[in-house]
Structure formats: C-alpha cells, structure tokens
Motif scaffolding. Structure first.
Motif, PDB file in Angstrom:
ATOM      1  N   SER A   9       0.973  -1.157  -0.159  1.00  0.00           N
ATOM      2  CA  SER A   9       0.012   0.026   0.061  1.00  0.00           C
ATOM      3  C   SER A   9       0.823   1.384   0.117  1.00  0.00           C
ATOM      4  N   LYS A  10       0.571   1.957  -0.898  1.00  0.00           N
ATOM      5  CA  LYS A  10       1.412   3.255  -1.016  1.00  0.00           C
ATOM      6  C   LYS A  10       0.936   4.185   0.179  1.00  0.00           C
ATOM      7  N   SER A  11      -0.117   4.395   0.537  1.00  0.00           N
ATOM      8  CA  SER A  11      -0.609   5.130   1.733  1.00  0.00           C
ATOM      9  C   SER A  11      -0.048   4.543   2.792  1.00  0.00           C
ATOM     10  N   CYS A  67       7.828  15.535  -6.415  1.00  0.00           N
ATOM     11  CA  CYS A  67       7.604  15.020  -7.654  1.00  0.00           C
ATOM     12  C   CYS A  67       5.995  15.377  -7.995  1.00  0.00           C
ATOM     13  N   GLU A  68       5.168  14.271  -7.955  1.00  0.00           N
ATOM     14  CA  GLU A  68       3.827  14.579  -8.370  1.00  0.00           C
ATOM     15  C   GLU A  68       2.910  14.135  -7.315  1.00  0.00           C
ATOM     16  N   SER A  69       3.468  13.826  -6.137  1.00  0.00           N
ATOM     17  CA  SER A  69       2.852  13.183  -4.893  1.00  0.00           C
ATOM     18  C   SER A  69       2.056  14.095  -3.979  1.00  0.00           C
ATOM     19  N   GLY A  70       0.824  14.077  -4.105  1.00  0.00           N
ATOM     20  CA  GLY A  70      -0.172  15.167  -3.372  1.00  0.00           C
ATOM     21  C   GLY A  70       0.341  14.683  -1.729  1.00  0.00           C
ATOM     22  N   SER A  71       0.330  13.523  -1.527  1.00  0.00           N
ATOM     23  CA  SER A  71       0.625  12.807  -0.144  1.00  0.00           C
ATOM     24  C   SER A  71       1.871  13.478   0.364  1.00  0.00           C
ATOM     25  N   SER A  96      -8.385  14.902   2.950  1.00  0.00           N
ATOM     26  CA  SER A  96      -8.047  14.353   4.031  1.00  0.00           C
ATOM     27  C   SER A  96      -6.498  14.372   4.467  1.00  0.00           C
ATOM     28  N   GLN A  97      -5.765  14.589   3.353  1.00  0.00           N
ATOM     29  CA  GLN A  97      -4.377  14.838   3.467  1.00  0.00           C
ATOM     30  C   GLN A  97      -3.844  16.003   4.268  1.00  0.00           C
ATOM     31  N   PHE A  98      -4.565  16.935   4.536  1.00  0.00           N
ATOM     32  CA  PHE A  98      -4.129  18.118   5.359  1.00  0.00           C
ATOM     33  C   PHE A  98      -4.191  17.548   6.927  1.00  0.00           C
ATOM     34  N   PRO A 107     -12.197   7.602  -2.910  1.00  0.00           N
ATOM     35  CA  PRO A 107     -11.935   8.226  -4.064  1.00  0.00           C
ATOM     36  C   PRO A 107     -11.193   7.517  -5.280  1.00  0.00           C
ATOM     37  N   ASP A 108     -10.255   6.629  -4.599  1.00  0.00           N
ATOM     38  CA  ASP A 108      -9.192   6.244  -5.912  1.00  0.00           C
ATOM     39  C   ASP A 108     -10.046   4.905  -6.324  1.00  0.00           C
ATOM     40  N   LEU A 109     -11.125   4.494  -5.933  1.00  0.00           N
ATOM     41  CA  LEU A 109     -11.540   3.586  -6.721  1.00  0.00           C
ATOM     42  C   LEU A 109     -12.496   3.919  -8.124  1.00  0.00           C
ATOM     43  N   LYS A 119      -7.345  15.650  -8.441  1.00  0.00           N
ATOM     44  CA  LYS A 119      -5.983  14.699  -8.185  1.00  0.00           C
ATOM     45  C   LYS A 119      -5.096  14.961  -9.236  1.00  0.00           C
ATOM     46  N   GLU A 120      -4.478  13.911  -9.727  1.00  0.00           N
ATOM     47  CA  GLU A 120      -3.417  13.942 -10.848  1.00  0.00           C
ATOM     48  C   GLU A 120      -3.975  14.580 -12.108  1.00  0.00           C
ATOM     49  N   CYS A 121      -5.175  14.289 -12.115  1.00  0.00           N
ATOM     50  CA  CYS A 121      -5.582  15.089 -13.249  1.00  0.00           C
ATOM     51  C   CYS A 121      -7.399  15.134 -12.794  1.00  0.00           C
ATOM     52  N   ASP A 127      -1.882  10.214 -15.636  1.00  0.00           N
ATOM     53  CA  ASP A 127      -2.625   9.856 -14.482  1.00  0.00           C
ATOM     54  C   ASP A 127      -2.577   8.297 -14.264  1.00  0.00           C
ATOM     55  N   HIS A 128      -1.890   7.722 -13.381  1.00  0.00           N
ATOM     56  CA  HIS A 128      -1.705   6.200 -13.331  1.00  0.00           C
ATOM     57  C   HIS A 128      -3.154   5.684 -13.036  1.00  0.00           C
ATOM     58  N   ARG A 129      -4.096   6.141 -12.293  1.00  0.00           N
ATOM     59  CA  ARG A 129      -5.318   5.160 -12.198  1.00  0.00           C
ATOM     60  C   ARG A 129      -6.112   5.428 -13.618  1.00  0.00           C
ATOM     61  N   SER A 175       4.086   4.552 -13.381  1.00  0.00           N
ATOM     62  CA  SER A 175       5.207   4.402 -12.270  1.00  0.00           C
ATOM     63  C   SER A 175       5.028   5.380 -11.044  1.00  0.00           C
ATOM     64  N   LYS A 176       3.931   6.125 -10.874  1.00  0.00           N
ATOM     65  CA  LYS A 176       3.864   6.960  -9.910  1.00  0.00           C
ATOM     66  C   LYS A 176       3.564   5.893  -8.581  1.00  0.00           C
ATOM     67  N   SER A 177       2.729   4.923  -8.886  1.00  0.00           N
ATOM     68  CA  SER A 177       2.211   4.017  -7.811  1.00  0.00           C
ATOM     69  C   SER A 177       2.434   2.479  -7.997  1.00  0.00           C
TER      70      SER A 177
HETATM   71  C1  LIG Z   1      -4.451  11.000  -5.603  1.00  0.00           C
HETATM   72  C2  LIG Z   1      -3.238  10.052  -5.453  1.00  0.00           C
HETATM   73  O1  LIG Z   1      -2.115  10.121  -4.652  1.00  0.00           O
HETATM   74  P1  LIG Z   1      -1.647  11.825  -4.191  1.00  0.00           P
HETATM   75  O2  LIG Z   1      -2.839  12.472  -3.604  1.00  0.00           O
HETATM   76  O3  LIG Z   1      -0.831  11.330  -3.032  1.00  0.00           O
HETATM   77  O4  LIG Z   1      -0.966  12.208  -5.459  1.00  0.00           O
HETATM   78  C3  LIG Z   1      -3.559   8.508  -6.035  1.00  0.00           C
HETATM   79  O5  LIG Z   1      -2.617   7.796  -5.678  1.00  0.00           O
HETATM   80  O6  LIG Z   1      -4.533   8.232  -6.603  1.00  0.00           O
END
Ligand SMILES: C=C(OP(=O)(O)O)C(=O)O
Ligand SMILES: O=C(O)C1=C[C@@H](OP(=O)(O)O)[C@@H](O)[C@H](O)C1
Length: 409
Positions: free
Chosen positions: A19-21, A86-90, A160-162, A289-291, A317-319, A361-363, A388-390
């Motif tokens: 799990s990335k999270s 990089c491109e990571s919101g988390s 929720s990341q805040f 959301p990621d689903l 998100k990524e887009c 966007d990877h997803r 490659s992001k995840s």
């Molecule tokens: C939104 C995602 O990640 P992050 O917010 O960390 O960029 C994701 O992995 O779908």
C-alpha cells in the motif's frame, strides 16, 4: 510510452504491491522516531521514493535495499531544505506541517498537476501559528518559521491529507493542539490509517466530536513492520474479474484499515441478472475516491445506469479524474456523463477500443487497461508510463497473467 493493449481476458496469480498510503506513513513516522526502524515490503514507486528523499533532506538516514528500508530517525535538524515532492499530493501535504514543526525553512518543488493542487488550509491557518509562505499559486514555494500549536480550523472536504499532515506534525510541538473540522471529513479512512501509524509509534491522538486533540511534547518511538498489500491496486484486478477475467489476487490483509477494502464488498455484491449481464450500481464514493476510475469502467459494462456520487474531489487529483475517465470511455464507445460531483454511467455492454490518453494519471491508465480486456479491438493508451507513480511494473504484471500488449517509446 504508448501501450497498445489487445483485447484478452486475464488469468493467473497476482501479488498486489504494498500500500502506497501505508508506506508513506510508515516512512515518515520512522524518520521522525528516536532510533532505528526497519520497514519491509517497501516498493519503489515514484511517490514513495519522493517521500524517502524528502525525509533524507530533513535529516533522516534511510538505507533502502531490495524491499527493505532501515531508517534512522532525524537527529540533526537542518536549518533549511529543498523537498522535491515529484507529483505526489501525499508527500506535499504530509510534509508541509512536518517541515514547519521541525522549524526547517523549506522550498517545496513539484511537477505535473501537483503545483495546481490546493494547499489552502495551510495557507490560511499557518500564518496564525508562526509560519509564513512565499506562494504564488504554483511551485516552487517556500515556508519560513517554526509552527506553534493551538487551534487549527480545517475544511474537511478538500483533502484528508491536510488532517494527516497535521496529525504527524502536532505531537512534535511544545503546545497542545486541536484540529477543528469546519465541514464533513471526506476520505476519513485515510485518517484512520494515519492514527494507526501514530499509535504504532507511541503517539496519542484523541478524537473529539468535530476533530482531533493532540498533546504537545510527544516523541515518536521506532517501529519495525511490513507494509500491507494495496487494496486500491487490487481493485484493478478485482474489477477485471467482475468483467470475466480469472485472477487469483494475493497479498491483501483482511484486517486492513484501508477504506479501499470496500472494493471486495462492491465486487461481491455485483450481481448478474438473468441474461448474464451485470446489475448497475449507485455508490457514495466520499471515502473511496481512488476506486472511482476503475468503478466507472465496471459501470460501463453494467446493464442500465450506474452512479458515482460525492466525488467532487476527484477533479483535484493527478488530473480531473471525473472528466478524464468520461473522455476516455466515451472515446471508445462508452456513455458517461459528468455530474457536478459524480458520474452517470450508462452501460453499453461492449466497448470498441481505439486510442485514449492517460492524462498523465496512473489510475486512468490502469483503468483503461482493465477496460481493454473487454474491448472488441485493440486499445492504445498514450502516456502509459505514468503508472510508475504508484505501480511501476503494472504492465509487466498484466503480461504475466496473459495480457497482450505492445510498447511504443
Ligand atoms: C491521488 C493520489 O495520490 P496523491 O494524492 O498522493 O498524489 C493517488 O494515488 O491516486
Ligand atoms: O492519505 C492518503 O494516503 C490519500 C488520501 C486520498 O486523498 P484525499 O484525502 O485528497 O481524497 C487519496 O485519494 C490519495 O490517493 C491517498
């Protein structure tokens, strides 16, 4: 890299990546700990490598080899640092409060969509707590000053990341703090994962009726453990199975706190009607959301109209994921309509194939690879390297279970 996927159902065994999270959280907490932690089953996705590099820049020693990282917590805090998220919101939203709590004057760098993704709650609240920002609605931007405790008012509907970022930072402050949610907290299961990680490292957080109370002066203790499997990645294979593939999915923990575990129930509940077609669904996606991208693909094959609701956050998100997945499916014969905060998906039974963009966007890219298993002709996914992001080896795994693809640099 563009990838053409030839229509074919998949079969075989897959062990889902960690799990990335969970991995982001374990790395950050270990780096803040007083001592050495060992993390196993770590996977070098670009986002996780970014978090590790940022924690190194903040003074942690991280030795990552194979799938194991030995992390020695920060001893000497630097005066200043440059953190490349990089491109990571988390990474960005978790580490702004952490860097400020450590009192490190930090420049944050990022690319892709990250410079446009909001950090509003920090911009609004931190100046009241000793931190100033040099910020022009993009990246790089800088923070200056050391965060002080007290009350933090946060809108729960942006990300929720805040909350996770604050929860990591507030135990380190001298003063006690309170996070006060000014609206309903979306994606709450992710905050629960954070609380689990904090507990493992000996930090206490109290849930209040509208937020969280965090005592100051706490210390992170080292914790060694294994990163559990990723339900958001398992979802691609689960949905492929609902669409006729036969993939044995290994590596998931049934005791997981991951909200995306819900994919198991969703796929189990999907019933076949008497013609053998799939019944449509109507889902509140505020906690998952990621689903959404891959569930949209599932809806595309149901008989009737399916609905994705409470998913406005997908636009940041990524887009803009609501727009991207609608465009992708509509380009190959689907019927998806964007709603303000969700999607209406009219099932079409079969998709044509053709050419779509990944929107970096990877997803989106992985969802379209799942759609391709049921297309009537090949599907070309442009910019597929964004996986490659995840999940850098997603397409190799896809081939290992019988997927047929061709790559174009
Ligand atoms: C939104 C995602 O990640 P992050 O917010 O960390 O960029 C994701 O992995 O779908
Ligand atoms: O905390 C986390 O690990 C995440 C939280 C979610 O974001 P939001 O809280 O912005 O919905 C999710 O979409 C993201 O992929 C990972």
């Amino acid at each position: 890299m563009n990838i053409t996927v030839f229509p074919k159902k998949l079969s075989g065994q897959v062990t889902v990546p960690p799990s990335k999270s969970v991995a982001h959280r374990m790395v950050i907490a270990a780096a803040l700990s007083n001592g050495i932690s060992e993390i196993t089953n770590l996977y070098p996705s670009v986002d996780i490598l970014a978090t590790m590099d940022c924690m190194r820049a903040l003074g942690a020693k991280i030795d990552f080899d194979g799938d194991k990282a030995v992390i020695e917590g920060i001893k000497d805090i630097p005066e200043s640092a440059v953190l490349d998220c990089c491109e990571s919101g988390s990474t960005l939203r978790f580490l702004i409060p952490v860097a400020c709590a450590l009192g490190v004057d930090t420049q944050f760098i990022g690319r892709g969509r990250l410079p446009q993704r909001p950090i509003t709650p920090y911009l609004e609240e931190f100046p009241k707590h000793g931190v100033s920002f040099e910020y022009n609605n993009t990246m790089p931007f800088s923070t200056n000053g050391k965060l002080t405790g007290g009350k933090f008012y946060v809108d729960g509907g942006i990300s929720s990341q805040f909350i996770t970022g604050l929860l990591f930072a507030l135990p380190l402050l001298e003063e006690d703090s309170e996070i006060i949610l000014t609206s309903h907290l979306e994606s709450k299961p992710y905050v629960d994962i954070t609380l689990g990680t904090l507990r493992e490292h000996g930090c206490q957080v109290e849930e209040t009726k509208n937020g969280y109370f965090v005592k100051g002066g706490q210390h992170y203790m080292p914790f060694s453990g294994r990163v559990e499997g990723d339900y958001s990645q398992a979802a691609f294979f689960k949905v492929a199975n609902s669409l006729g593939s036969d993939i044995d999915i290994a590596g998931l923990s049934e005791k997981s706190f991951q909200g995306d575990k819900k994919i198991v129930e969703i796929c189990e509940k999907i019933v076949y009607n008497k013609n053998g077609g799939l019944q449509p669904f109507d889902l509140d996606c505020s906690d998952i959301p990621d689903l959404v991208p891959v569930l949209t693909v599932l809806g595309g094959f149901c008989e009737g109209k399916s609905y994705i609701r409470n998913a406005a956050r997908l636009r940041i998100k990524e887009c803009d994921r609501l727009s991207a997945i609608s465009q992708c499916l509509n380009a190959i014969g689907g019927k998806v309509t964007e709603l303000e905060d969700g999607l209406e998906i009219e099932g079409v039974g079969s998709l044509n194939g053709g050419e779509v963009d990944s929107f970096n966007d990877h997803r989106i890219a992985m969802s379209m690879a799942v759609a391709a298993t049921r297309c009537t002709s090949p599907l070309k996914i442009n910019g597929a390297e964004c996986v490659s992001k995840s999940y850098p080896d997603f397409f190799e795994v896809y081939e290992s279970i019988g997927g047929e693809i061709s790559r174009e640099p």
